[in-house]
Design an enzyme around this catalytic site. Structure first.
Site, PDB file in Angstrom:
ATOM      1  N   ARG A   1       0.808  -1.218   0.000  1.00  0.00           N
ATOM      2  CA  ARG A   1       0.000   0.000   0.000  1.00  0.00           C
ATOM      3  C   ARG A   1       0.843   1.270   0.000  1.00  0.00           C
ATOM      4  NH1 ARG A   1      -2.499  -3.969   2.291  1.00  0.00           N
ATOM      5  NH2 ARG A   1      -2.538  -3.743   4.510  1.00  0.00           N
TER       6      ARG A   1
ATOM      7  N   GLU B   1       6.034  -9.544  15.597  1.00  0.00           N
ATOM      8  CA  GLU B   1       5.605 -10.218  16.820  1.00  0.00           C
ATOM      9  C   GLU B   1       5.344 -11.709  16.594  1.00  0.00           C
ATOM     10  OE1 GLU B   1       1.347  -9.154  17.936  1.00  0.00           O
ATOM     11  OE2 GLU B   1       1.951  -7.382  16.794  1.00  0.00           O
TER      12      GLU B   1
END
Length: 193
Positions: free
Chosen positions: A74, A111
């Site tokens: 994006r 993460e």
């Protein structure tokens, strides 16, 4: 609604309301507990999309920026439009294996694992002034990797910019001391969480 610059809210731009309203919020996507900020609906609104790009162009037009680097995918949409608007070249920063030819890579920790950004060798020249563009910043890990990658290539990273970002100061600490410019905080929806 706000424009956030280095943790300080700037004056309200009347265009921000329409930009914010054009972004769809999808609850629990891609997993439970996530409020996904879907910019594809912003792209469907010609006026709001143009306003978002114009705000960035107005900011960077006189900053002697020679390269706009967009983070896959994006960041390509906003970055290429901004580059055209300020008369700079656009450089894509891609996930591993997406660029043909010789590349330099920067791995980073997420993460839930690791990822990698790549840049064509020779895409930026020593001391070129660069801004890095993405649609959203949450933890700052991807933008930090982009900074390291571009600096290894010899570029001077001036600033990172995102359409949407958390106002949490911890994000700024992870951006290697580089300023972060954000148009909007993530929008919540009624009956969300």
């Amino acid at each position: 609604m706000f424009v956030l610059e280095n943790g300080a809210k700037k004056g309200e731009d009347p265009r921000l309301q329409a930009i914010s309203e054009a972004i769809r919020v999808v609850p629990h996507f891609p997993k439970q507990g996530i409020m996904f900020q879907d910019i594809t609906t912003l792209l469907l609104d010609h006026n709001a999309f143009k306003d978002a790009v114009d705000i960035f162009v107005d900011r960077y037009r006189d900053m002697d920026i020679s390269v706009v680097a967009g983070v896959e995918a994006r960041g390509f949409i906003f970055g290429s439009s901004i580059a055209l608007g300020i008369g700079a070249k656009f450089v894509p920063l891609c996930k591993a294996g997406k660029l043909p030819g010789e590349v330099i890579s920067e791995k980073y920790v997420l993460e839930y694992g690791t990822d990698c950004l790549e840049l064509h060798v020779g895409a930026v020249e020593s001391s070129e002034r660069v801004i890095i563009i993405d649609d959203l910043v949450a933890t700052g890990g991807t933008l930090s990797a982009a900074i390291r990658l571009l600096e290894r290539a010899g570029a001077e990273v001036v600033e990172c910019a995102c359409v949407i970002g958390l106002s949490d100061l911890k994000v700024r600490c992870k951006l290697n001391g580089k300023p972060l410019y954000i148009l909007l905080e993530p929008r919540q929806i009624e009956n969300g969480f």
